[in-house]
Design a protein around this motif. Structure first.
Motif, PDB file in Angstrom:
ATOM      1  N   ASN B 230      15.162 -46.692  51.625  1.00  0.00           N
ATOM      2  CA  ASN B 230      14.979 -45.806  52.793  1.00  0.00           C
ATOM      3  C   ASN B 230      14.331 -46.502  53.977  1.00  0.00           C
ATOM      4  O   ASN B 230      13.671 -45.862  54.791  1.00  0.00           O
ATOM      5  N   ASP B 232      15.573 -47.460  56.577  1.00  0.00           N
ATOM      6  CA  ASP B 232      16.098 -47.003  57.873  1.00  0.00           C
ATOM      7  C   ASP B 232      15.651 -45.570  58.172  1.00  0.00           C
ATOM      8  O   ASP B 232      16.083 -44.976  59.153  1.00  0.00           O
ATOM      9  N   ASN B 233      14.792 -45.018  57.331  1.00  0.00           N
ATOM     10  CA  ASN B 233      14.352 -43.641  57.526  1.00  0.00           C
ATOM     11  C   ASN B 233      12.845 -43.615  57.842  1.00  0.00           C
ATOM     12  O   ASN B 233      12.009 -43.729  56.949  1.00  0.00           O
ATOM     13  N   HIS B 235      10.803 -41.310  58.574  1.00  0.00           N
ATOM     14  CA  HIS B 235      10.008 -40.239  57.951  1.00  0.00           C
ATOM     15  C   HIS B 235       9.574 -40.639  56.538  1.00  0.00           C
ATOM     16  O   HIS B 235       8.440 -40.407  56.135  1.00  0.00           O
TER      17      HIS B 235
END
Lengths: 144, 355
Positions: B230, B232-233, B235
């Motif tokens: 994750n 690229d995320n 949050h």
């Protein structure tokens, strides 16, 4: 009409991830491994082996640790520096002083509360006769 | 040229990903941002009062004291804005206090449950009541904090405690097969005196290792793979970093308490059997009369659910509830679903009893 590129896209609009299949396999494997490990660590054999490792470490490091502590104590004495034990004794005394201060704070709180209650009771007591006088006056006027 | 780009792209991607991963793992997030003021201190212990955001006339009249575990930082309750139990409760109108035990030093090796429950807690609670101007209060204890609040509630039932909330409370140690820690600390394998003779206090790193080793694959492998997947995320990265900041911020456990925890509780189950003695007083759970909410995490590997259930039948509280939540030991309060399930339930239960 859809182009070739469109056909290759996943439903969410993103191009298909070639690693997705790999991830699925990996996660399945990890799940199985995780469950096996949870069972493994909850066994007497595991408890015994970690206990033995810890015990061996503590036994092996004990002479070294003690000699370092003794040497350090001698160095500190020669340098007229306080040792760990001195600091611990000092910390104990500071904590005791803190507790005494806290006790004093509690006592002051109680005194303040008692004085507030006393003042409140006194105000009520003063108010009561005046109220009685006013009531009596009203009664007298009513009779007239 | 295009061929070179095709060859270099995966390599560049990998390097970029590794850089991002390294940054995510080593970055420490700013946590515990809900405004608060220090109102009491003794030795390492501190009581903070969170600055209310609700007008006084709309606030719940009964203040709430949060008591967290001794061997972790309490800011898991106030991890980051928008994902903070503290922030949530302050917005719900509670006069909220936090008892932070701090990190014990070499001078605190002899601190025991006796000191925490009968020396520190009564003083902290006295100050809380003085500041709030009330005689009654509520208390929430989590993990070892739940042991402390339970002992205190049993020893001082007339001290004004109206509501008691226990989160993942390790109180019943009778089922040795279900409690991995009990197996590890069995006297045949674990010499508690030898450990404390070497370290004084139980080192935070050892406690952390113990907690992680309960689920080694999840904690040492899957946790990092989730981050890798994750990157690229933002949050997910933000949440991961906040949790990682807390998980890696270990503090030692006072030697005296650690010995009691192992000998009196894990090995001999003295609290539930009514044999625990604190400064000469027997801890009798039937003396607890406060309204009681016990929250259990169904997937808890640190405090298995069986450890928290028996207390319900031991207390005298006429008003008691056992609330079971899907999730793990920390996840039920700091996970992504906590603000939809656990927090609203605690708020609903407490609000109805804080009038």
């Amino acid at each position: 009409m859809a182009t070739n590129n469109d056909e290759k896209q996943a439903p969410n609009g993103r191009p298909p991830d070639p690693m997705e299949a790999f991830r699925e396999v990996r996660d399945t494997y990890l799940d199985a491994w995780a469950k096996a490990m949870v069972e493994t660590v909850n066994t007497d054999a595991y408890a015994k082996s970690t206990g033995t490792v810890l015990d061996t470490y503590l036994s092996a490091s004990s002479p070294f640790r003690e000699s370092v502590e003794k040497a350090m104590l001698r160095v500190l004495e020669q340098l007229s520096m306080p040792s760990r034990a001195d600091f611990i004794a000092l910390a104990d005394r500071v904590t005791n002083i803190e507790m005494l201060l806290d006790d004093m704070d509690a006592t002051l709180d109680r005194i303040e509360k008692a004085l507030t209650n006393l003042a409140s009771a006194s105000r009520n007591a003063n108010r009561a006769p005046a109220e009685r006088v006013r009531r009596n006056r009203r009664k007298v006027k009513g009779v007239k | 040229m295009p061929e070179a780009a095709m060859i270099s792209d995966p390599v560049t991607d990998l390097v970029e990903k590794l850089t991002a991963f390294n940054k995510a793992v080593t970055t420490r997030t700013v946590i515990a941002q809900t405004p608060k003021e220090l109102v009491w201190a003794l030795n390492k212990a501190r009581v903070y009062r969170y600055i209310p955001v609700v007008p006084a006339e709309k606030r719940h009249p009964v203040p709430l004291l949060l008591v967290f575990a001794l061997m972790n930082r309490p800011y898991i309750l106030d991890l980051r804005p928008g994902h903070s139990f503290v922030e949530f409760m302050v917005k719900q109108g509670y006069d909220l206090y936090l008892l932070d035990w701090g990190a014990p030093g070499p001078e605190d090796t002899n601190l025991k449950f006796d000191d925490y429950t009968l020396e520190y807690m009564p003083r902290a609670i006295r100050k809380l009541k003085s500041i709030a101007g009330v005689e009654e209060f509520s208390m929430l204890g989590w993990c070892i904090g739940a042991i402390l609040t339970t002992i205190y509630s049993a020893l001082r039932p007339d001290d004004g405690l109206r509501n008691l909330i226990l989160l993942t409370a390790p109180l019943d140690f009778s089922d040795k097969q279900a409690i991995t820690f009990a197996r590890w600390t069995d006297e045949r394998y674990f010499d508690v005196d030898k450990v404390l003779a070497a370290f004084g206090n139980m080192p935070g790193e050892m406690i952390d290792y113990g907690a992680r080793a309960l689920k080694p694959v999840e904690n040492y492998v899957v946790n990092y793979l989730k981050l890798w997947d994750n990157l690229d995320n933002p949050h997910v990265i933000e949440a991961w970093q906040a949790m990682n900041t807390w998980v890696t911020d270990n503090i030692p456990l006072a030697g005296g308490v650690f010995r009691q925890l192992i000998v009196d509780l894990y090995r001999n189950d003295r609290l539930m059997r009514g044999e625990m003695i604190i400064r000469g007083e027997r801890v009798d759970l039937s003396r607890i009369r406060a309204n009681l909410l016990t929250v259990i995490a169904e997937g808890d590997h640190i405090t298995p659910p069986c450890q928290s259930k028996a207390v319900m039948s031991k207390v005298s509280s006429p008003d008691k509830e056992l609330f079971s939540v899907p999730g793990g030991h920390i996840g039920i309060m700091a996970g992504s679903g906590a603000n939809k399930l656990t927090w609203p339930h605690i708020n609903g239960w407490l609000a109805a009893r804080s009038k």
